[in-house]
Scaffold this motif. Structure first.
Motif, PDB file in Angstrom:
ATOM      1  N   ALA A   1      -2.731  -2.612  -7.610  1.00 40.96           N
ATOM      2  CA  ALA A   1      -2.384  -1.771  -8.760  1.00 40.96           C
ATOM      3  C   ALA A   1      -2.590  -0.294  -8.430  1.00 40.96           C
ATOM      4  O   ALA A   1      -1.769   0.561  -8.795  1.00 40.96           O
ATOM      5  N   VAL A   2      -3.686   0.015  -7.737  1.00 44.65           N
ATOM      6  CA  VAL A   2      -3.934   1.400  -7.337  1.00 44.65           C
ATOM      7  C   VAL A   2      -2.849   1.871  -6.380  1.00 44.65           C
ATOM      8  O   VAL A   2      -2.393   3.021  -6.445  1.00 44.65           O
ATOM      9  N   LEU A   3      -2.412   0.966  -5.504  1.00 42.06           N
ATOM     10  CA  LEU A   3      -1.362   1.322  -4.551  1.00 42.06           C
ATOM     11  C   LEU A   3      -0.059   1.681  -5.266  1.00 42.06           C
ATOM     12  O   LEU A   3       0.668   2.584  -4.849  1.00 42.06           O
ATOM     13  N   LEU A   4       0.234   0.998  -6.373  1.00 42.97           N
ATOM     14  CA  LEU A   4       1.428   1.333  -7.159  1.00 42.97           C
ATOM     15  C   LEU A   4       1.335   2.747  -7.732  1.00 42.97           C
ATOM     16  O   LEU A   4       2.352   3.428  -7.896  1.00 42.97           O
ATOM     17  N   ALA A   5       0.090   3.166  -8.018  1.00 42.04           N
ATOM     18  CA  ALA A   5      -0.110   4.516  -8.548  1.00 42.04           C
ATOM     19  C   ALA A   5       0.195   5.585  -7.509  1.00 42.04           C
ATOM     20  O   ALA A   5       0.340   6.766  -7.847  1.00 42.04           O
ATOM     21  N   TRP A   6       0.298   5.184  -6.231  1.00 45.21           N
ATOM     22  CA  TRP A   6       0.661   6.143  -5.195  1.00 45.21           C
ATOM     23  C   TRP A   6       2.100   6.637  -5.361  1.00 45.21           C
ATOM     24  O   TRP A   6       2.444   7.728  -4.884  1.00 45.21           O
ATOM     25  N   ILE A   7       2.948   5.826  -5.997  1.00 48.36           N
ATOM     26  CA  ILE A   7       4.378   6.158  -6.060  1.00 48.36           C
ATOM     27  C   ILE A   7       4.610   7.510  -6.741  1.00 48.36           C
ATOM     28  O   ILE A   7       5.236   8.404  -6.151  1.00 48.36           O
TER      29      ILE A   7
END
Length: 217
Positions: free
Chosen positions: A63-69
């Motif tokens: 989920a945190v990785l999606l926030a990288w977008i």
């Protein structure tokens, strides 16, 4: 051949470091004396959902990785591996290691967990395959908002600890000792496990404030 050997060493360090990170976090869980900031949140969510803490760690990492977008951060092999490996290693260690009973064993597990975590951090950061998802969040917010990394990190970690504690995560002396010791330990092991450059250049992996170099799981 030298380049091939260097790549093998870097990959070995990456995955050994991530596996040890998960194992060290499991030791802190079994000590019952307090967890790293993000694992306080992971444990709290695990208590509420019935999922294992390793599975929660993986889900939160994704989920945190999606926030990288929207933050325009680019993941590397180390970033993706971080999400997948640490949670599995943590759950595997928890399945093998029982809860500690008695202060001597509990303190021993806590100290071992913190030291091994520092070594694991040095191993996989020195491999230089990209930041962990939570550190990418930190640096991305810094770049987008202009707020200092120190302040961004403080706000994020205070938020995850407070939320995790409210959900039932363990905060204790281990949490405090981890916060104090992990920076110097990581800096030490970064130098121990530094991978020599392919041709010339400095072998220094990280300088400056030790804690600023830490990549969270």
């Amino acid at each position: 051949m030298a380049t091939h050997g260097r790549l093998v060493r870097r990959l070995t360090q990456l995955y050994a470091g991530l596996a040890l990170y998960g194992a060290s976090s499991a030791l802190l869980v079994r000590s019952g004396l307090g967890l790293e900031p993000w694992n306080v949140l992971h444990q709290g969510l695990a208590e509420r959902t019935g999922l294992s803490i390793g599975v929660v760690l993986t889900i939160v990492g994704a989920a945190v990785l999606l926030a990288w977008i929207p933050l325009r951060q680019r993941p590397g092999l180390g970033t993706i591996s971080n999400v997948l490996v640490i949670g599995m290693a943590m759950d595997a260690t928890l399945a093998l290691v029982p809860d500690a009973h008695g202060w001597t064993l509990r303190v021993g597990m806590m100290v071992a967990g913190i030291v091994v975590n520092g070594a694991a951090t040095g191993l996989y950061i020195a491999a230089r395959f990209g930041p962990g998802p939570r550190d990418g969040l930190m640096t991305g917010l810094h770049q987008r908002t202009g707020v200092s990394i120190r302040l961004v990190r403080t706000v994020i970690e205070f938020t995850v600890v407070a939320t995790g504690f409210a959900l039932g995560g363990t905060v204790g002396i281990g949490t405090l000792l981890y916060a104090v010791a992990i920076g110097p330990l990581a800096q030490l092991f970064l130098r121990v496990f530094a991978v020599p450059p392919a041709s010339g250049g400095s072998t220094v992996v990280a300088t400056g404030q030790p804690r600023g170099a830490i990549l969270r799981p």
